[in-house]
Design a protein around this motif. Structure first.
Motif, PDB file in Angstrom:
ATOM      1  N   ILE A   4     -15.170  27.336 -41.214  1.00 17.34           N
ATOM      2  CA  ILE A   4     -14.330  26.177 -41.492  1.00 17.34           C
ATOM      3  C   ILE A   4     -13.138  26.139 -40.539  1.00 17.34           C
ATOM      4  CG2 ILE A   4     -12.789  25.142 -43.219  1.00 17.34           C
ATOM      5  CD1 ILE A   4     -14.726  26.123 -45.364  1.00 17.34           C
ATOM      6  N   ALA A   5     -12.567  27.310 -40.247  1.00 20.69           N
ATOM      7  CA  ALA A   5     -11.447  27.365 -39.308  1.00 20.69           C
ATOM      8  C   ALA A   5     -11.885  26.947 -37.909  1.00 20.69           C
ATOM      9  CB  ALA A   5     -10.872  28.779 -39.279  1.00 20.69           C
ATOM     10  N   ARG A   6     -13.089  27.384 -37.502  1.00 20.85           N
ATOM     11  CA  ARG A   6     -13.608  26.995 -36.182  1.00 20.85           C
ATOM     12  C   ARG A   6     -13.822  25.489 -36.121  1.00 20.85           C
ATOM     13  NH1 ARG A   6     -18.511  25.641 -35.003  1.00 20.85           N
ATOM     14  NH2 ARG A   6     -19.522  26.758 -36.709  1.00 20.85           N
ATOM     15  N   GLU A   7     -14.431  24.937 -37.167  1.00 25.59           N
ATOM     16  CA  GLU A   7     -14.687  23.502 -37.190  1.00 25.59           C
ATOM     17  C   GLU A   7     -13.389  22.706 -37.277  1.00 25.59           C
ATOM     18  OE1 GLU A   7     -17.316  23.284 -40.498  1.00 25.59           O
ATOM     19  OE2 GLU A   7     -19.100  23.679 -39.293  1.00 25.59           O
ATOM     20  N   GLY A   8     -12.344  23.332 -37.861  1.00 23.63           N
ATOM     21  CA  GLY A   8     -11.056  22.674 -37.913  1.00 23.63           C
ATOM     22  C   GLY A   8     -10.454  22.458 -36.539  1.00 23.63           C
ATOM     23  N   ALA A   9     -10.899  23.257 -35.582  1.00 23.29           N
ATOM     24  CA  ALA A   9     -10.458  23.095 -34.190  1.00 23.29           C
ATOM     25  C   ALA A   9     -11.471  22.290 -33.381  1.00 23.29           C
ATOM     26  CB  ALA A   9     -10.257  24.465 -33.552  1.00 23.29           C
ATOM     27  N   SER A  10     -12.487  21.720 -34.046  1.00 22.17           N
ATOM     28  CA  SER A  10     -13.542  20.933 -33.385  1.00 22.17           C
ATOM     29  C   SER A  10     -14.238  21.736 -32.283  1.00 22.17           C
ATOM     30  CB  SER A  10     -12.956  19.630 -32.804  1.00 22.17           C
ATOM     31  OG  SER A  10     -12.425  18.822 -33.828  1.00 22.17           O
ATOM     32  N   LEU A  11     -14.481  23.004 -32.579  1.00 23.96           N
ATOM     33  CA  LEU A  11     -15.173  23.874 -31.623  1.00 23.96           C
ATOM     34  C   LEU A  11     -16.571  24.187 -32.128  1.00 23.96           C
ATOM     35  CD1 LEU A  11     -12.347  26.470 -30.838  1.00 23.96           C
ATOM     36  CD2 LEU A  11     -13.234  24.729 -29.270  1.00 23.96           C
ATOM     37  N   SER A  12     -17.561  24.102 -31.259  1.00 21.90           N
ATOM     38  CA  SER A  12     -18.903  24.551 -31.598  1.00 21.90           C
ATOM     39  C   SER A  12     -18.945  26.067 -31.464  1.00 21.90           C
ATOM     40  CB  SER A  12     -19.926  23.929 -30.650  1.00 21.90           C
ATOM     41  OG  SER A  12     -19.705  24.390 -29.323  1.00 21.90           O
ATOM     42  N   GLN A  13     -19.997  26.663 -31.997  1.00 19.64           N
ATOM     43  CA  GLN A  13     -20.148  28.116 -31.849  1.00 19.64           C
ATOM     44  C   GLN A  13     -20.237  28.493 -30.371  1.00 19.64           C
ATOM     45  OE1 GLN A  13     -23.659  28.947 -34.198  1.00 19.64           O
ATOM     46  NE2 GLN A  13     -22.440  29.414 -36.024  1.00 19.64           N
ATOM     47  N   GLU A  14     -20.990  27.697 -29.607  1.00 19.00           N
ATOM     48  CA  GLU A  14     -21.145  27.984 -28.181  1.00 19.00           C
ATOM     49  C   GLU A  14     -19.800  27.922 -27.456  1.00 19.00           C
ATOM     50  OE1 GLU A  14     -25.003  26.049 -29.594  1.00 19.00           O
ATOM     51  OE2 GLU A  14     -22.843  25.782 -29.892  1.00 19.00           O
ATOM     52  N   ARG A  15     -19.016  26.888 -27.752  1.00 14.45           N
ATOM     53  CA  ARG A  15     -17.748  26.699 -27.068  1.00 14.45           C
ATOM     54  C   ARG A  15     -16.762  27.816 -27.403  1.00 14.45           C
ATOM     55  NH1 ARG A  15     -15.481  25.452 -22.520  1.00 14.45           N
ATOM     56  NH2 ARG A  15     -13.484  24.348 -22.701  1.00 14.45           N
ATOM     57  N   LEU A  16     -16.690  28.177 -28.686  1.00 13.76           N
ATOM     58  CA  LEU A  16     -15.778  29.247 -29.075  1.00 13.76           C
ATOM     59  C   LEU A  16     -16.190  30.572 -28.437  1.00 13.76           C
ATOM     60  CD1 LEU A  16     -13.400  30.320 -30.711  1.00 13.76           C
ATOM     61  CD2 LEU A  16     -14.963  30.643 -32.649  1.00 13.76           C
ATOM     62  N   ALA A  17     -17.496  30.847 -28.468  1.00 15.86           N
ATOM     63  CA  ALA A  17     -17.981  32.090 -27.865  1.00 15.86           C
ATOM     64  C   ALA A  17     -17.605  32.165 -26.388  1.00 15.86           C
ATOM     65  CB  ALA A  17     -19.498  32.182 -28.035  1.00 15.86           C
ATOM     66  N   GLU A  18     -17.740  31.048 -25.701  1.00 16.26           N
ATOM     67  CA  GLU A  18     -17.388  31.006 -24.284  1.00 16.26           C
ATOM     68  C   GLU A  18     -15.900  31.248 -24.074  1.00 16.26           C
ATOM     69  OE1 GLU A  18     -17.190  27.686 -20.681  1.00 16.26           O
ATOM     70  OE2 GLU A  18     -18.452  27.314 -22.439  1.00 16.26           O
ATOM     71  N   GLN A  19     -15.083  30.646 -24.907  1.00 11.75           N
ATOM     72  CA  GLN A  19     -13.638  30.736 -24.723  1.00 11.75           C
ATOM     73  C   GLN A  19     -13.085  32.127 -25.039  1.00 11.75           C
ATOM     74  OE1 GLN A  19     -12.035  27.574 -27.113  1.00 11.75           O
ATOM     75  NE2 GLN A  19     -12.490  25.983 -25.607  1.00 11.75           N
ATOM     76  N   VAL A  20     -13.675  32.808 -26.020  1.00 15.79           N
ATOM     77  CA  VAL A  20     -13.161  34.137 -26.379  1.00 15.79           C
ATOM     78  C   VAL A  20     -14.003  35.255 -25.777  1.00 15.79           C
ATOM     79  CG1 VAL A  20     -12.128  33.265 -28.501  1.00 15.79           C
ATOM     80  CG2 VAL A  20     -14.436  34.206 -28.577  1.00 15.79           C
ATOM     81  N   ARG A  21     -14.976  34.854 -24.942  1.00  7.49           N
ATOM     82  CA  ARG A  21     -15.776  35.793 -24.144  1.00  7.49           C
ATOM     83  C   ARG A  21     -16.594  36.761 -25.007  1.00  7.49           C
ATOM     84  NH1 ARG A  21     -11.474  37.277 -19.253  1.00  7.49           N
ATOM     85  NH2 ARG A  21     -11.135  35.098 -18.597  1.00  7.49           N
ATOM     86  N   VAL A  22     -17.359  36.160 -25.921  1.00  7.99           N
ATOM     87  CA  VAL A  22     -18.340  36.927 -26.694  1.00  7.99           C
ATOM     88  C   VAL A  22     -19.644  36.151 -26.682  1.00  7.99           C
ATOM     89  CG1 VAL A  22     -16.598  37.962 -28.207  1.00  7.99           C
ATOM     90  CG2 VAL A  22     -17.721  35.824 -28.886  1.00  7.99           C
ATOM     91  N   ASP A  23     -20.740  36.776 -27.119  1.00  4.39           N
ATOM     92  CA  ASP A  23     -22.017  36.087 -27.231  1.00  4.39           C
ATOM     93  C   ASP A  23     -21.983  35.104 -28.400  1.00  4.39           C
ATOM     94  OD1 ASP A  23     -23.836  39.145 -26.538  1.00  4.39           O
ATOM     95  OD2 ASP A  23     -23.027  37.627 -25.151  1.00  4.39           O
ATOM     96  N   LYS A  24     -22.772  34.049 -28.284  1.00  8.46           N
ATOM     97  CA  LYS A  24     -22.890  33.110 -29.408  1.00  8.46           C
ATOM     98  C   LYS A  24     -23.392  33.840 -30.650  1.00  8.46           C
ATOM     99  CE  LYS A  24     -25.468  29.056 -30.983  1.00  8.46           C
ATOM    100  NZ  LYS A  24     -26.526  28.074 -30.662  1.00  8.46           N
ATOM    101  N   ALA A  25     -24.266  34.830 -30.450  1.00  5.79           N
ATOM    102  CA  ALA A  25     -24.803  35.590 -31.580  1.00  5.79           C
ATOM    103  C   ALA A  25     -23.695  36.322 -32.341  1.00  5.79           C
ATOM    104  CB  ALA A  25     -25.852  36.582 -31.095  1.00  5.79           C
ATOM    105  N   THR A  26     -22.634  36.714 -31.630  1.00  8.11           N
ATOM    106  CA  THR A  26     -21.508  37.385 -32.284  1.00  8.11           C
ATOM    107  C   THR A  26     -20.792  36.424 -33.213  1.00  8.11           C
ATOM    108  OG1 THR A  26     -21.198  38.898 -30.426  1.00  8.11           O
ATOM    109  CG2 THR A  26     -19.322  38.582 -31.899  1.00  8.11           C
ATOM    110  N   VAL A  27     -20.529  35.199 -32.729  1.00  8.68           N
ATOM    111  CA  VAL A  27     -19.890  34.194 -33.577  1.00  8.68           C
ATOM    112  C   VAL A  27     -20.784  33.875 -34.772  1.00  8.68           C
ATOM    113  CG1 VAL A  27     -19.022  31.823 -33.683  1.00  8.68           C
ATOM    114  CG2 VAL A  27     -18.608  33.218 -31.641  1.00  8.68           C
ATOM    115  N   GLN A  28     -22.073  33.736 -34.542  1.00  6.48           N
ATOM    116  CA  GLN A  28     -23.008  33.467 -35.640  1.00  6.48           C
ATOM    117  C   GLN A  28     -22.981  34.600 -36.658  1.00  6.48           C
ATOM    118  OE1 GLN A  28     -26.597  32.929 -33.310  1.00  6.48           O
ATOM    119  NE2 GLN A  28     -26.434  30.671 -33.411  1.00  6.48           N
ATOM    120  N   GLY A  29     -22.871  35.831 -36.146  1.00 11.49           N
ATOM    121  CA  GLY A  29     -22.818  36.985 -37.032  1.00 11.49           C
ATOM    122  C   GLY A  29     -21.568  36.995 -37.891  1.00 11.49           C
ATOM    123  N   TRP A  30     -20.423  36.608 -37.298  1.00 13.01           N
ATOM    124  CA  TRP A  30     -19.184  36.531 -38.071  1.00 13.01           C
ATOM    125  C   TRP A  30     -19.313  35.502 -39.186  1.00 13.01           C
ATOM    126  CZ3 TRP A  30     -15.824  36.026 -33.049  1.00 13.01           C
ATOM    127  CH2 TRP A  30     -15.650  37.291 -32.486  1.00 13.01           C
TER     128      TRP A  30
END
Length: 351
Positions: A4-30
């Motif tokens: 919900i916090a990620r979506e509150g910033a209008s960020l997709s999982q892919e975009r957030l993963a790219e910006q914080v330099r982790v794999d998309k799978a890591t964001v999905q895991g969180w």
């Protein structure tokens, strides 16, 4: 909550993963729980929160992450550990006094009721595609295991005594969310088993209050009325009840390791008018604990008369709520008398 916090910033999982330099799978895991967010390195978690804040997530939304992680700690412990006298001191429910925010996070996973803190963010994000759960979900088996653990933890804490009083109280309160057919009878039985060795101590007083409010979920108000009478007979208990309300509703920001703060002379640093506003919002005849809410408003005005000279517009609105509620058939005779007293005091202060 992280989703919900990620979506509150209008960020997709892919975009957030790219910006914080982790794999998309890591964001999905969180977000799925496969990689608990609480296990993330502290420095990385702080960086994530700051990044979400800069990206547009509402500050109040980010603040709920702490409540969500506390809720995760309780649920995770209950699903993986067995209560035992030897390790009872390590139980999260006995480690600190929970607030309404954390308790409602746990209830969210149990019964799907959106916490009050998230009421304004309950709409489904445009970033979601297809059917997506609107909140945390526990399977029927997990819910059963959670409540079995809580009942066992309360029973073990009962045997341990005052040292585990906080665990007993908080486990019993959470058990009231259990929809099992025997929950009411079980809670009522646990109420009769409440220790009476230190009747005036904060742990016992708080335990009586929690079970009494829990029983009202089942239409049983006898214990609550007895508790209100006990408060009215002892000004120390009246002050303790208000101190607990202030902590429960987030007006007392200090973390508390046990219930002793309620009867401490240093626990009254919260603002009386702010508490009166919060309690006024709870003057709803549909609430199971309406009699306690009314009594608490009455006691707060009696103990902190300065609240009657702070905000005349609010006090006028409070007076209107009192007038509407006084004729309700869902309140006790005592509550009606207390409302009439509040009405008189409000009228007098407005002159």
């Amino acid at each position: 909550m992280f989703k919900i916090a990620r979506e509150g910033a209008s960020l997709s999982q892919e975009r957030l993963a790219e910006q914080v330099r982790v794999d998309k799978a890591t964001v999905q895991g969180w977000e799925s729980g496969r990689r608990p967010i609480a296990a993330v390195q502290t420095s990385r978690l702080m960086a994530l929160r700051k990044h979400l804040l800069r990206s547009g997530t509402a500050p109040a939304l980010l603040a709920t992450l702490d409540d969500a992680m506390e809720a995760d700690a309780v649920i995770g412990h209950a699903l993986t550990q067995r209560p035992d006298v030897k390790n009872i001191d390590q139980h999260p429910l006995g480690s600190w006094v929970f607030t309404r925010a954390t308790t409602h996070m746990i209830a969210w996973a149990v019964n799907g009721s959106t916490p009050a803190a998230l009421a304004k963010t309950s709409q489904q994000s445009a970033l979601r595609r297809g059917p997506v759960a609107l909140g945390p979900t526990l399977s029927a088996a997990e819910k059963s295991a959670l409540f079995s653990h809580l009942r066992e933890a309360a029973a073990v804490a009962q045997r341990v005594g005052e040292r585990a009083a906080l665990l007993r109280r908080q486990a019993l309160y959470l058990c009231s969310y259990d929809t099992a057919a025997d929950t009411h009878a079980w809670l009522a039985d646990m109420q009769t088993r409440h220790p009476r060795r230190t009747a005036r101590s904060a742990p016992e007083w708080a335990g009586t209050r929690s079970v009494a409010t829990s029983l009202t979920r089942y239409g049983d108000r006898n214990a609550l009325h007895a508790f209100i009478q006990a408060c009215a007979d002892d000004e120390t208990h009246e002050a303790a009840n208000l101190a607990y309300w202030a902590y429960w509703l987030g007006l007392d920001p200090l973390p508390r390791a046990d219930d002793s703060f309620m009867s401490s002379h240093t626990s009254g640093s919260w603002d009386g008018l702010s508490l009166l506003r919060r309690l006024a919002d709870r003057l709803d005849p549909g609430l199971a604990c309406i009699d306690l809410n009314i009594h608490s408003v009455w006691a707060l005005i009696a103990l902190r008369k300065g609240v009657l000279h702070a905000d005349h517009d609010f006090l006028a609105e409070l007076g209107r709520r009192v007038d509407e509620l006084v004729d309700s058939s869902s309140i006790s005779a005592r509550a009606r008398r207390e409302l009439e007293s509040v009405h008189y005091v409000l009228r007098a202060s407005a002159r």
